[in-house]
Write an enzyme that holds these catalytic residues in place. Sequence first.
Site, PDB file in Angstrom:
ATOM      1  N   ASN A  25       0.861  -1.189   0.000  1.00 36.02           N
ATOM      2  CA  ASN A  25       0.000   0.000   0.000  1.00 36.02           C
ATOM      3  C   ASN A  25       0.899   1.241   0.000  1.00 36.02           C
ATOM      4  O   ASN A  25       1.476   1.584   1.019  1.00 36.02           O
ATOM      5  CB  ASN A  25      -0.899  -0.042   1.253  1.00 36.02           C
ATOM      6  CG  ASN A  25      -1.777   1.188   1.386  1.00 36.02           C
ATOM      7  OD1 ASN A  25      -1.882   1.995   0.457  1.00 36.02           O
ATOM      8  ND2 ASN A  25      -2.415   1.330   2.544  1.00 36.02           N
ATOM      9  N   LYS A  49       0.045   4.269  -0.299  1.00 40.61           N
ATOM     10  CA  LYS A  49      -0.611   5.468   0.260  1.00 40.61           C
ATOM     11  C   LYS A  49      -0.387   6.666  -0.672  1.00 40.61           C
ATOM     12  O   LYS A  49      -0.454   6.491  -1.882  1.00 40.61           O
ATOM     13  CB  LYS A  49      -0.122   5.704   1.698  1.00 40.61           C
ATOM     14  CG  LYS A  49      -0.274   4.423   2.548  1.00 40.61           C
ATOM     15  CD  LYS A  49      -0.093   4.622   3.999  1.00 40.61           C
ATOM     16  CE  LYS A  49      -0.307   3.301   4.728  1.00 40.61           C
ATOM     17  NZ  LYS A  49      -0.176   3.406   6.170  1.00 40.61           N
ATOM     18  N   HIS A  78      -9.639   1.281   4.748  1.00 42.06           N
ATOM     19  CA  HIS A  78      -8.368   1.464   5.452  1.00 42.06           C
ATOM     20  C   HIS A  78      -8.585   2.461   6.596  1.00 42.06           C
ATOM     21  O   HIS A  78      -9.362   3.410   6.463  1.00 42.06           O
ATOM     22  CB  HIS A  78      -7.293   1.970   4.482  1.00 42.06           C
ATOM     23  CG  HIS A  78      -5.926   1.941   5.100  1.00 42.06           C
ATOM     24  ND1 HIS A  78      -5.494   2.924   5.959  1.00 42.06           N
ATOM     25  CD2 HIS A  78      -4.925   1.036   5.015  1.00 42.06           C
ATOM     26  CE1 HIS A  78      -4.270   2.615   6.374  1.00 42.06           C
ATOM     27  NE2 HIS A  78      -3.899   1.475   5.817  1.00 42.06           N
ATOM     28  N   GLU A 101      -6.916   4.844   7.594  1.00 44.92           N
ATOM     29  CA  GLU A 101      -6.631   6.245   7.250  1.00 44.92           C
ATOM     30  C   GLU A 101      -7.794   6.872   6.475  1.00 44.92           C
ATOM     31  O   GLU A 101      -7.911   8.094   6.410  1.00 44.92           O
ATOM     32  CB  GLU A 101      -5.310   6.340   6.473  1.00 44.92           C
ATOM     33  CG  GLU A 101      -4.134   6.117   7.410  1.00 44.92           C
ATOM     34  CD  GLU A 101      -2.876   5.621   6.743  1.00 44.92           C
ATOM     35  OE1 GLU A 101      -2.779   5.662   5.503  1.00 44.92           O
ATOM     36  OE2 GLU A 101      -1.978   5.157   7.471  1.00 44.92           O
ATOM     37  N   GLU A 150      -5.830  -5.140  10.549  1.00 44.19           N
ATOM     38  CA  GLU A 150      -4.840  -4.086  10.749  1.00 44.19           C
ATOM     39  C   GLU A 150      -5.185  -3.314  12.015  1.00 44.19           C
ATOM     40  O   GLU A 150      -5.957  -2.338  11.960  1.00 44.19           O
ATOM     41  CB  GLU A 150      -4.858  -3.105   9.575  1.00 44.19           C
ATOM     42  CG  GLU A 150      -4.386  -3.667   8.267  1.00 44.19           C
ATOM     43  CD  GLU A 150      -3.714  -2.571   7.433  1.00 44.19           C
ATOM     44  OE1 GLU A 150      -2.559  -2.746   7.053  1.00 44.19           O
ATOM     45  OE2 GLU A 150      -4.351  -1.532   7.200  1.00 44.19           O
ATOM     46  N   GLY A 180       1.857   2.502  10.920  1.00 38.44           N
ATOM     47  CA  GLY A 180       2.565   3.767  10.700  1.00 38.44           C
ATOM     48  C   GLY A 180       3.765   3.993  11.598  1.00 38.44           C
ATOM     49  O   GLY A 180       4.013   3.237  12.552  1.00 38.44           O
ATOM     50  N   SER A 200       2.955  -2.224  10.531  1.00 42.56           N
ATOM     51  CA  SER A 200       4.395  -2.306  10.838  1.00 42.56           C
ATOM     52  C   SER A 200       5.022  -3.640  10.439  1.00 42.56           C
ATOM     53  O   SER A 200       5.882  -4.164  11.159  1.00 42.56           O
ATOM     54  CB  SER A 200       4.655  -2.013  12.318  1.00 42.56           C
ATOM     55  OG  SER A 200       4.261  -0.698  12.631  1.00 42.56           O
TER      56      SER A 200
HETATM   57  P1  PGA Z   1       2.673   0.359   7.824  1.00 41.10           P
HETATM   58  O1  PGA Z   1       1.247   0.608   7.191  1.00 41.10           O
HETATM   59  O2  PGA Z   1       3.220  -0.913   7.248  1.00 41.10           O
HETATM   60  O3  PGA Z   1       3.482   1.543   7.417  1.00 41.10           O
HETATM   61  O4  PGA Z   1       2.488   0.280   9.309  1.00 41.10           O
HETATM   62  C1  PGA Z   1       0.346  -0.441   6.992  1.00 41.10           C
HETATM   63  C2  PGA Z   1      -0.959   0.061   6.434  1.00 41.10           C
HETATM   64  O5  PGA Z   1      -1.384   1.162   6.783  1.00 41.10           O
HETATM   65  O6  PGA Z   1      -1.600  -0.597   5.613  1.00 41.10           O
END
Ligand code: PGA
Length: 248
Positions: A8, A10, A92, A94, A162, A168, A210
């Site tokens: 992803n 983003k 997601h 976010e 998740e 993040g 992560s």
């Molecule tokens: P991250 O993000 O691997 O940077 O923690 C995962 C995600 O938001 O899908």
Amino acid sequence: MNKIVVGNWKMNPPSKKEAEFLLSKISQSLKNIKGLNVVICPPFPYLFLKSKSKKITIGAQNVSIKTEGSWTGEVSVSMLKSFSLTHVILGHSERRSQGEENEEINEKLINVLKAKLSPILCIGEKERDRDGNYLSFIEDQIKKCFLNVPKSDVKKVIIAYEPVWAIGKDSKREATKEEFIETKIFIKKIISDLYDLKTAHDVKIIYGGSVNKDNANLFVKEGQADGLLVGRDSLNYKNFEQIIRSIN
Ligand code: PGA
């Protein structure tokens, strides 16, 4: 069944040139990988990207709830389909933090399934409280997101667990293997109650939050995850390659 690794991106990278460079590096680095599907989800303007590697397909990070018409700034599922995409990330955290609700995600899920694309449905709690309230939070997300989804379509949905607290650069840690396994069993129980045991068995559950080269294998081999959703480390092709090699 092949494991799936979703990258992803983003709102990255900042330019078309860098996006093309990153995808070509990822494609090169995965040349002799077998038995694994990789889905790269770039931002909408980069959906024209095509990988030279057959193992890599392109997915979207979101889709409009509307299917056509006067909706400025929206992107429909038929547009995604016409770019030969395979997957669409839905719900997601976010996007949820910008006000996206389960009811909306449910409609998007139904639209994506109707278009015969594969939805990657993100669920997960904001906090893993000691009283176990996070379980009812997850249950509510699943029940609302799967409303009116026919049984025959459930196995086409990839559920990405998740936990929001694990996502993040500001997160303190990833989930433990035990936390993942507990949640996976819980998700399957809800799907079994909503549909049946076979459907619960067939539904794919991946982990995100992560993920890195040191913990990837823990979730896939020991936690029996059907795959991974990778954020930050999908923007660094060397790290991404290491994640993939560690589970291959
Ligand atoms: P991250 O993000 O691997 O940077 O923690 C995962 C995600 O938001 O899908």
